[in-house]
Design a protein around this motif. Structure first.
Motif, PDB file in Angstrom:
ATOM      1  N   GLN A 164      11.132 -13.540 -85.965  1.00 18.96           N
ATOM      2  CA  GLN A 164      10.855 -14.742 -86.748  1.00 18.96           C
ATOM      3  C   GLN A 164       9.853 -15.640 -86.037  1.00 18.96           C
ATOM      4  N   ALA A 165       9.940 -15.705 -84.720  1.00 19.80           N
ATOM      5  CA  ALA A 165       8.972 -16.499 -83.949  1.00 19.80           C
ATOM      6  C   ALA A 165       7.569 -15.942 -84.151  1.00 19.80           C
ATOM      7  N   MET A 166       7.432 -14.613 -84.084  1.00 21.48           N
ATOM      8  CA  MET A 166       6.123 -13.994 -84.295  1.00 21.48           C
ATOM      9  C   MET A 166       5.637 -14.267 -85.719  1.00 21.48           C
ATOM     10  N   LEU A 167       6.512 -14.141 -86.699  1.00 21.07           N
ATOM     11  CA  LEU A 167       6.123 -14.416 -88.089  1.00 21.07           C
ATOM     12  C   LEU A 167       5.648 -15.864 -88.247  1.00 21.07           C
ATOM     13  N   THR A 168       6.336 -16.778 -87.616  1.00 17.99           N
ATOM     14  CA  THR A 168       5.950 -18.193 -87.677  1.00 17.99           C
ATOM     15  C   THR A 168       4.567 -18.383 -87.059  1.00 17.99           C
TER      16      THR A 168
END
Length: 184
Positions: free
Chosen positions: A16-20
């Motif tokens: 999710q951090a990478m997607l953000t």
């Protein structure tokens, strides 16, 4: 051995951090430190789950592939599924494949090719114009490759200048496929 809930949560948080980050930054500009900062984890925790940021991006791409493959068949027109998927994930895709030399370009093309192959084998899609085109082609393999590359061409166009409306694109591609169906 299956991952614990805590491990699954940590892996999800890192993804999710990478997607953000991919919503606002190109893949090449994102560092492991950025990902760790966004996920609120230590660098060693990142490496417990992923070899590097390419491994993380490949996991995200696999998840996107599964999401696209799992698209509800009530949206029984493949082009509708693909155009909605592309427009829903355009910023993410734009930052993963900023140019066709990107390491992820071929992965996205393969996702589309796999989707077309899978749909061509599924009875629920037998009346889909794209599936009909594949089935009626003297070389279904080449037709599938042609269609996947055509969709990647659209994706490239959207990445460079996102001015084409998804409905306009879908209508255009459907018209082309219907004309090709009439020619075969």
């Amino acid at each position: 051995m299956a991952a614990t809930q805590s491990q699954q949560r940590t892996q999800r948080d890192i993804s999710q951090a990478m997607l953000t980050l991919l919503k606002t930054k190109r893949f090449d500009d994102i560092t492991i430190a950025d990902i760790c900062h966004e996920a609120l984890i230590h660098r060693s925790t990142f490496y417990r789950y992923f070899r590097d940021k390419v491994d993380l991006a490949n996991t995200i791409i696999r998840n996107l592939s599964e999401e696209l493959a799992g698209t509800n068949s009530s949206e029984a027109v493949i082009l509708t599924q693909v155009t909605h998927f592309i427009t829903d994930n355009l910023d993410l895709i734009r930052h993963l494949i900023p140019e066709n030399q990107s390491k992820f370009y071929d992965e996205f093309r393969q996702i589309l090719e796999n989707l077309l192959n899978e749909r061509a084998k599924t009875a629920a899609y037998e009346n889909d114009p794209t599936v009909k085109l594949i089935h009626q082609s003297p070389s279904p393999t080449l037709m599938t490759s042609f269609l996947a590359n055509t969709l990647m061409g659209f994706l490239e166009e959207q990445i460079q200048s996102p001015t084409v409306d998804a409905q306009e694109l879908e209508s255009f591609l459907t018209d082309i496929i219907n004309k090709l169906n009439g020619a075969i």
